[in-house]
Every structure is written in structure tokens, then in C-alpha cells.
Motif scaffolding. Structure first.
Motif, PDB file in Angstrom:
ATOM      1  N   ALA A 225       0.854  -1.061  -0.098  1.00  0.00           N
ATOM      2  CA  ALA A 225      -0.157   0.249  -0.042  1.00  0.00           C
ATOM      3  C   ALA A 225       0.903   1.270   0.141  1.00  0.00           C
ATOM      4  O   ALA A 225       0.528   2.485  -0.854  1.00  0.00           O
ATOM      5  CB  ALA A 225      -0.806   0.042   1.140  1.00  0.00           C
ATOM      6  N   GLY A 226       1.987   1.179   0.868  1.00  0.00           N
ATOM      7  CA  GLY A 226       2.780   2.418   0.689  1.00  0.00           C
ATOM      8  C   GLY A 226       3.531   2.754  -0.608  1.00  0.00           C
ATOM      9  O   GLY A 226       3.663   3.732  -0.884  1.00  0.00           O
ATOM     10  N   ALA A 227       3.965   1.546  -1.298  1.00  0.00           N
ATOM     11  CA  ALA A 227       4.553   1.652  -2.541  1.00  0.00           C
ATOM     12  C   ALA A 227       3.630   2.170  -3.645  1.00  0.00           C
ATOM     13  O   ALA A 227       3.944   3.187  -4.233  1.00  0.00           O
ATOM     14  CB  ALA A 227       4.939   0.295  -3.041  1.00  0.00           C
ATOM     15  N   LEU A 228       2.348   2.019  -3.426  1.00  0.00           N
ATOM     16  CA  LEU A 228       1.245   2.456  -4.397  1.00  0.00           C
ATOM     17  C   LEU A 228       1.053   3.804  -4.079  1.00  0.00           C
ATOM     18  O   LEU A 228       0.899   4.594  -5.204  1.00  0.00           O
ATOM     19  CB  LEU A 228      -0.126   1.617  -4.380  1.00  0.00           C
ATOM     20  N   ILE A 229       1.030   4.249  -2.955  1.00  0.00           N
ATOM     21  CA  ILE A 229       0.909   5.894  -2.498  1.00  0.00           C
ATOM     22  C   ILE A 229       1.852   6.573  -3.015  1.00  0.00           C
ATOM     23  O   ILE A 229       1.931   7.790  -3.549  1.00  0.00           O
ATOM     24  CB  ILE A 229       0.872   5.848  -0.926  1.00  0.00           C
TER      25      ILE A 229
END
Length: 232
Positions: A225-229
């Protein structure tokens, strides 16, 4: 003096007698089976042997509603406990070697939904158990690879249990002709040639993720999720 020793009954006969007493449509546990036929060490195996005589016995592999230690007597077959004789010879067994060939050919995946052996289902706390079945059981039975299909317990229960409507060749061809692109039709043809679903990298990664422990799954999900943000 006349010898009046009792006639020795086989283990299979004892198990048939127990199941008949349970009754069609009733659920029983493995413990109840072993308690019901004392002295029979492999009562569960003798019970499986009865399937060749027309006895239909479901377990959690064929009916997901059952617990792993539960069985349901769906239909009583030849009453060997009452002295009945089979009306026809038992269906030939699929040899262990031939089952292995079928599993290798299917790459150890369900040929209906693509689930691999021991892979957890995404929507429930259950893993896939694969088995090899005859496509056409009509006598004389052909156990050639072309007549064998590998399926997980959910797909097998759905088709054999009547929850999936039977189709026709024309229905399949009609739906194939309605696919929106030539590439989709080519992909369908490849699937027909291979005999099993294609699973892309996303499906494979998701399957690996499901095998992680709960804390690891949460950790990986949050990091993704952090990478997508960051990509936004």
C-alpha cells in the motif's frame, strides 16, 4: 455334535451394516464409524470400498458444508450386509501411477478453477485438495489419460452435486463466438489445448501471499500500500 460356530462376517459387511443403521441423508463422524464397528482397524477404508457397490458417501472434499471428520450417507447401495450380490462388476480403479500421470499433466492444479494442491481458497479457511476423476464413467470404463480430469473438492462437489447447470456444445460455441476480440478467442483455444486455466503473475503472487502467516500478510499488504501511494 453339530459345529454351530458363527459365520465370520467381513469388515466391509460390518461397515455396510453400520451405515444402513445410520440411514440415508444422515451425518456421522469418523469416531462414530470406528465405535460402530469395533474390531475393524481400517473401517474408513472399508467404507470407501463400498462406493464401488453403489454406496454414495460424501465428505468435506465433495461437500464443503461437512467438517473434516464428518461424512454423509447420501445413498445406500448393494446391501451386502443382507446377503445381496452386486448387480455388475465393480468399476475399475484408477491406478496410482495413472493418477500421478494425470496430476503431472495438470501441473498439480484443478483443471476447472486453477487452484493448486494445498493452496488456500481466497474466500474461506480451507485449502484445495485435488483428486482424479473419470470424465465418462460409462462401462466399459476407459482409464486412459484422455478420460481423466483433475479437480479440487469445490469444483467436483459443484458439478457432481448438481449446483452447476449442465451445458451443451452449442452453448459453448455460442459464448465463444461472442467474445469481444480475436485475442480472447485465441486465448480460449490455448486453454482448450492445455486443458487447464492460465493463471497470471498476480494470481500466483496472491496464492503465495495467502500461505504467509497472519502478521506477515498484514505487513506485506501495508508495504505494498505504501509503494502504491508513492507511485501516485
Amino acid at each position: 455334535m453339530t459345529d454351530e460356530r458363527p459365520v465370520r462376517r467381513s469388515s466391509k459387511v460390518k461397515v455396510a451394516e453400520f451405515l444402513a443403521a445410520v440411514g440415508e441423508g444422515k451425518v456421522f463422524t469418523k469416531l462414530q464409524l470406528f465405535e460402530g464397528v469395533p474390531g475393524v482397524a481400517q473401517a474408513d477404508r472399508r467404507m470407501r470400498d463400498l462406493r464401488e457397490l453403489g454406496w454414495k458417501i460424501d465428505n468435506y472434499k465433495t461437500d464443503p458444508r461437512l467438517q473434516p471428520d464428518e461424512y454423509r450417507l447420501t445413498q445406500i447401495g448393494t446391501r451386502i450386509d443382507l446377503g445381496e450380490q452386486p448387480r455388475e462388476s465393480p468399476r475399475p480403479r484408477i491406478s496410482a501411477a495413472r493418477r500421478r500421470e494425470a496430476l503431472v499433466r495438470a501441473d498439480f492444479a484443478c483443471q476447472t478453477c486453477g487452484m493448486r494442491a494445498a493452496e488456500p481458497y481466497p474466500d474461506e479457511d480451507q485449502t484445495a485438495v485435488l483428486s482424479v476423476h473419470l470424465i465418462d464413467p460409462t462401462p466399459p470404463v476407459d482409464t486412459d489419460l484422455s478420460n481423466l480430469r483433475v479437480e479440487c473438492q469445490r469444483c467436483y462437489a459443484g458439478v457432481r452435486g448438481g449446483t452447476a447447470a449442465l451445458t451443451t456444445p452449442q452453448n459453448v460455441l455460442t459464448r465463444a463466438s461472442r467474445l469481444s476480440s480475436r485475442e480472447e478467442r485465441r486465448r480460449l483455444y490455448r486453454l482448450m489445448q492445455s486443458g487447464r486455466p492460465e493463471r497470471d503473475e498476480v494470481d500466483l503472487i496472491f496464492g503465495e501471499w495467502l500461505r504467509l502467516g497472519r502478521e506477515d500478510r498484514v505487513d506485506v499488504m501495508l508495504k505494498l500500500a505504501g509503494a502504491l501511494i508513492e507511485e501516485e
